[in-house]
Design a protein around this motif. Structure first.
Motif, PDB file in Angstrom:
ATOM      1  N   SER A  80       0.818  -1.801  -0.045  1.00 42.34           N
ATOM      2  CA  SER A  80      -0.036  -0.281  -0.235  1.00 42.34           C
ATOM      3  C   SER A  80       0.463   1.250   0.231  1.00 42.34           C
ATOM      4  O   SER A  80       0.420   2.496  -0.961  1.00 42.34           O
ATOM      5  N   GLN A  81       1.879   1.183   0.671  1.00 44.87           N
ATOM      6  CA  GLN A  81       2.756   2.315   0.469  1.00 44.87           C
ATOM      7  C   GLN A  81       3.672   2.692  -0.652  1.00 44.87           C
ATOM      8  O   GLN A  81       3.992   3.939  -0.927  1.00 44.87           O
ATOM      9  N   SER A  82       3.736   1.603  -1.255  1.00 47.65           N
ATOM     10  CA  SER A  82       4.329   1.820  -2.309  1.00 47.65           C
ATOM     11  C   SER A  82       3.264   2.421  -3.254  1.00 47.65           C
ATOM     12  O   SER A  82       3.493   2.770  -4.516  1.00 47.65           O
ATOM     13  N   ILE A  83       2.603   1.062  -2.970  1.00 48.96           N
ATOM     14  CA  ILE A  83       1.089   2.351  -4.091  1.00 48.96           C
ATOM     15  C   ILE A  83       1.291   3.860  -4.132  1.00 48.96           C
ATOM     16  O   ILE A  83       0.739   4.277  -4.818  1.00 48.96           O
ATOM     17  N   MET A  84       1.416   4.375  -2.894  1.00 49.12           N
ATOM     18  CA  MET A  84       0.732   5.523  -2.401  1.00 49.12           C
ATOM     19  C   MET A  84       2.009   6.545  -2.852  1.00 49.12           C
ATOM     20  O   MET A  84       1.911   7.727  -3.591  1.00 49.12           O
ATOM     21  N   GLN A  85       3.255   6.027  -2.742  1.00 48.92           N
ATOM     22  CA  GLN A  85       4.157   6.856  -3.141  1.00 48.92           C
ATOM     23  C   GLN A  85       4.117   6.946  -4.346  1.00 48.92           C
ATOM     24  O   GLN A  85       5.067   8.123  -4.978  1.00 48.92           O
ATOM     25  N   GLY A  86       3.697   5.956  -5.271  1.00 49.39           N
ATOM     26  CA  GLY A  86       3.822   5.791  -6.766  1.00 49.39           C
ATOM     27  C   GLY A  86       2.752   7.040  -7.375  1.00 49.39           C
ATOM     28  O   GLY A  86       3.155   7.367  -8.535  1.00 49.39           O
ATOM     29  N   HIS A  87       2.169   6.935  -6.337  1.00 52.12           N
ATOM     30  CA  HIS A  87       0.909   8.318  -6.936  1.00 52.12           C
ATOM     31  C   HIS A  87       0.792   9.240  -6.412  1.00 52.12           C
ATOM     32  O   HIS A  87       0.037  10.602  -6.512  1.00 52.12           O
ATOM     33  N   GLY A  88       2.368   9.570  -6.569  1.00 50.20           N
ATOM     34  CA  GLY A  88       2.839  11.199  -5.551  1.00 50.20           C
ATOM     35  C   GLY A  88       2.428  11.070  -3.986  1.00 50.20           C
ATOM     36  O   GLY A  88       2.113  12.328  -3.907  1.00 50.20           O
ATOM     37  N   GLY A  89       1.392  10.195  -3.025  1.00 49.16           N
ATOM     38  CA  GLY A  89       1.614  10.402  -2.336  1.00 49.16           C
ATOM     39  C   GLY A  89       1.874   9.255  -0.924  1.00 49.16           C
ATOM     40  O   GLY A  89       3.317   9.864  -1.408  1.00 49.16           O
ATOM     41  N   ASP A  90       0.661   9.925  -0.377  1.00 46.94           N
ATOM     42  CA  ASP A  90       1.822   8.792   1.273  1.00 46.94           C
ATOM     43  C   ASP A  90       0.383   8.218   2.471  1.00 46.94           C
ATOM     44  O   ASP A  90      -0.565   8.539   1.477  1.00 46.94           O
ATOM     45  N   ILE A  91       1.131   7.934   3.128  1.00 45.65           N
ATOM     46  CA  ILE A  91       0.421   6.813   3.745  1.00 45.65           C
ATOM     47  C   ILE A  91       0.398   7.098   5.783  1.00 45.65           C
ATOM     48  O   ILE A  91       1.850   6.896   5.335  1.00 45.65           O
ATOM     49  N   ARG A  92       0.474   7.505   5.894  1.00 42.05           N
ATOM     50  CA  ARG A  92       0.594   7.465   7.805  1.00 42.05           C
ATOM     51  C   ARG A  92      -0.085   7.010   8.026  1.00 42.05           C
ATOM     52  O   ARG A  92      -1.497   6.543   8.663  1.00 42.05           O
ATOM     53  N   TYR A  93       0.714   6.250  10.129  1.00 41.47           N
ATOM     54  CA  TYR A  93      -0.714   5.826  10.742  1.00 41.47           C
ATOM     55  C   TYR A  93      -0.471   6.694  11.722  1.00 41.47           C
ATOM     56  O   TYR A  93       0.199   7.601  12.501  1.00 41.47           O
ATOM     57  N   GLU A  94      -1.749   6.679  12.776  1.00 40.33           N
ATOM     58  CA  GLU A  94      -1.896   7.161  13.596  1.00 40.33           C
ATOM     59  C   GLU A  94      -2.395   6.310  14.772  1.00 40.33           C
ATOM     60  O   GLU A  94      -3.533   5.908  14.659  1.00 40.33           O
ATOM     61  N   ALA A  95      -2.579   6.543  16.111  1.00 41.96           N
ATOM     62  CA  ALA A  95      -2.755   5.736  17.137  1.00 41.96           C
ATOM     63  C   ALA A  95      -4.512   6.819  17.387  1.00 41.96           C
ATOM     64  O   ALA A  95      -4.081   7.794  17.648  1.00 41.96           O
ATOM     65  N   ASN A  96      -5.613   5.459  17.654  1.00 39.76           N
ATOM     66  CA  ASN A  96      -6.735   6.058  17.938  1.00 39.76           C
ATOM     67  C   ASN A  96      -6.875   6.891  20.017  1.00 39.76           C
ATOM     68  O   ASN A  96      -6.706   5.619  20.247  1.00 39.76           O
ATOM     69  N   PRO A  97      -6.937   7.930  19.586  1.00 35.08           N
ATOM     70  CA  PRO A  97      -6.947   8.190  21.118  1.00 35.08           C
ATOM     71  C   PRO A  97      -8.419   7.061  22.263  1.00 35.08           C
ATOM     72  O   PRO A  97      -7.792   6.731  23.523  1.00 35.08           O
ATOM     73  N   ASP A  98      -9.580   6.776  21.260  1.00 34.28           N
ATOM     74  CA  ASP A  98     -10.092   6.191  21.654  1.00 34.28           C
ATOM     75  C   ASP A  98     -10.543   5.087  21.942  1.00 34.28           C
ATOM     76  O   ASP A  98     -10.873   3.798  21.725  1.00 34.28           O
ATOM     77  N   GLY A  99      -8.971   4.358  21.762  1.00 37.03           N
ATOM     78  CA  GLY A  99      -8.296   2.845  20.937  1.00 37.03           C
ATOM     79  C   GLY A  99      -8.666   2.463  19.779  1.00 37.03           C
ATOM     80  O   GLY A  99     -10.010   2.633  19.064  1.00 37.03           O
ATOM     81  N   GLY A 100      -7.760   1.942  19.110  1.00 35.55           N
ATOM     82  CA  GLY A 100      -7.883   1.323  17.670  1.00 35.55           C
ATOM     83  C   GLY A 100      -6.609   2.186  17.005  1.00 35.55           C
ATOM     84  O   GLY A 100      -6.084   2.568  17.572  1.00 35.55           O
ATOM     85  N   ALA A 101      -7.386   2.420  15.786  1.00 36.36           N
ATOM     86  CA  ALA A 101      -5.979   2.796  15.127  1.00 36.36           C
ATOM     87  C   ALA A 101      -6.517   4.168  14.047  1.00 36.36           C
ATOM     88  O   ALA A 101      -7.491   3.340  12.881  1.00 36.36           O
ATOM     89  N   VAL A 102      -5.656   4.342  13.258  1.00 34.99           N
ATOM     90  CA  VAL A 102      -6.109   5.570  12.248  1.00 34.99           C
ATOM     91  C   VAL A 102      -4.952   4.997  11.259  1.00 34.99           C
ATOM     92  O   VAL A 102      -4.048   5.636  11.200  1.00 34.99           O
TER      93      VAL A 102
END
Length: 507
Positions: A473-495
């Motif tokens: 997924s990161q390779s695809i996003m970078q290939g489209h000139g974009g990016d992907i990032r992760y953040e912890a969900n303050p209410d529990g979980g992932a973003v």
């Protein structure tokens, strides 16, 4: 003839002119210089002169077949290191095994997919570059280590019968930071070169007191100024009494060893990555075949339901109404199942590589429809919050679907595993000149050690997972000139947040 400065040379060998044209069109514009041969003799002659990096070699040719060409290439030292990929309509295991046994690195069955051929060629070219770089680096490191051993002067201490420093050379003073004027006459152990290493200090005591020899390939010495130094040391008794201690700085040698190990690890990762790509390709073909086969009986069910509708006219009104309702439900469910199968077939097909203007809101609605089955399996709802003023993006629709579906499926599985009843939230929004979508779940979240290398290949928190979804997924996003990032969900979980540049026309 030598290799083109613009890129590696690839030799295409096939007795069929049409096949050669297809291969030329497949690789044209990919940065490689293309050569061609129509038979085995011409292939050997061209390979000897041009020494291409890679040969795409047809097996079934008149006269000398591809297997014999490969054997003769590998028997010649001038051409033995050329990478050979077989292209053949022979798909039996025996032919594949034979091709690999005589020196081929890959075997592609005809009719082939153009993007698959290009992907494999690029992968093997990259592997060859790494192998050559590793070989060069290995030779350089070996030469460098030898030069170090020959050039570096060792630090030498002479010790008297009481273990006091009776002599030392300039290199010993340089390594330890102890000037001769300060060290001469002092007990060796009083210099405190190895604080905290009780075992080594005991060995030094035995050397000083009884002349017991010692040898240690690696120890951390503390210089007089407190700085550490990695050394090898050896000591032996002198015939006239006392002993000699020899120190050698091995810091650079250790750094070279680490660099060599890193190069080897990179090679192993590339080989593992190629194996995973092969398994993913096979899995996609199997899924497409299953979808095709299941879709046919579903179509038949729909047609039979329509025929049964026409036969209802001869039945009494009461029975006709009930059967009409049942047949309507059969038709609806068959068409619904067929739609699911069609979406699965669209998803697993190989990307065409063609890019187009995409409405991200529409694309995500299609992905949510594709994920409907997973939603029911995991008993987790997915809600979409679409921004109304969103710019279009430009990219490969199938690849972007792959990224979105991977993130949504991960979120549903994490939510289900946590026993949460909150839905997975998918939203689109503009931010910082980018077009973005966010996938937020209220599941288990990620362990810290997984977060630190989240987008590295083969890192996963799922049991049985291969750990390449986020890396791809990161390779695809970078290939489209974009990016992907992760953040912890303050209410529990992932973003997870994906960012795309907007279409030029929309900026």
């Amino acid at each position: 003839m030598t290799r083109d400065q613009g890129g590696e040379q690839i030799l295409l060998v096939d007795d069929n002119p049409t096949n050669l044209q297809v291969l030329f069109k497949t690789l044209e514009g990919s940065g490689y210089r293309l050569l061609a041969a129509r038979d085995g003799e011409a292939a050997l002659y061209t390979a000897k002169r041009a020494k291409p990096s890679l040969i795409l070699l047809d097996v079934m040719m008149p006269g000398m077949d591809g297997f014999e060409v490969c054997e003769r290439l590998k028997a010649d030292p001038d051409t033995a290191d050329i990478v050979v990929i077989f292209l053949s309509a022979l798909t039996d295991s025996q032919s594949k095994v034979h091709g690999l046994a005589i020196g081929g690195v890959d075997y592609i069955a005809k009719p082939f997919q153009a993007d698959e051929v290009l992907a494999r060629v690029r992968t093997h070219i990259k592997l060859q570059r790494l192998e050559r770089a590793l070989a060069r680096r290995n030779t350089e490191l070996e030469d460098e280590n030898q030069r170090i051993l020959n050039a570096v002067e060792e630090g030498i201490f002479g010790l008297d019968a009481e273990g006091r420093v009776s002599s030392m050379n300039a290199r010993a003073a340089e390594l330890t930071g102890w000037p001769q004027a300060d060290a001469l006459g002092e007990p060796l152990l009083g210099l405190d070169l190895f604080p905290g290493d009780d075992g080594l200090n005991q060995s030094l005591s035995l050397l000083c007191e009884a002349g017991v020899s010692l040898r240690k390939n690696h120890a951390e010495m503390t210089r007089r100024d407190g700085k550490p130094l990695q050394v090898a040391l050896s000591g032996s008794a002198r015939s006239e009494g006392g002993a000699v201690l020899v120190l050698r700085d091995i810091s650079e040698w250790l750094a070279n060893q680490r660099a060599l190990e890193q190069a080897r690890n990179e090679m192993d990762q590339q080989r593992q990555h190629l194996a995973h790509i092969e398994r993913l390709s096979t899995g996609g073909e199997m899924a497409a075949g299953i979808a095709h086969e299941v879709n046919q009986p579903l179509t038949a069910v729909t047609n039979y339901a329509r025929v049964a509708h026409r036969l209802l006219a001869d039945l009494p009104e009461e029975k006709r109404a009930k059967l009409d309702d049942v047949l309507n439900k059969i038709g609806v469910q068959a068409e619904r199942a067929s739609a699911v199968i069609q979406r699965m077939r669209s998803y697993v097909k190989k990307p065409s590589g063609a890019k187009s203007v995409i409405n991200l809101n529409v694309l995500l609605k299609e992905v949510l429809a594709l994920a409907e089955v997973d939603s029911k399996v995991n008993r987790t709802r997915v809600v979409l919050q679409a921004a109304g003023d969103l710019s279009s993006i430009y990219g490969d629709e199938v690849q972007i679907q792959q990224v979105a579906l991977n993130l949504i499926r991960n979120a549903m599985e994490s939510t289900a595993a946590a026993g949460s009843h909150r839905p997975v939230e998918v939203s689109t929004f503009p931010a910082g000149g980018h077009v973005c979508f966010r996938v937020r779940d209220f599941g288990l979240g990620l362990a810290r050690e997984v977060e630190e290398q989240l987008f590295s290949p083969f890192v996963t928190s799922k049991e049985g997972g291969m750990g390449i979804g986020l890396s791809v997924s990161q390779s695809i996003m970078q290939g489209h000139g974009g990016d992907i990032r992760y953040e912890a969900n303050p209410d529990g979980g992932a973003v997870f947040i994906c960012e795309f540049p907007p279409c030029v026309a929309d900026v």
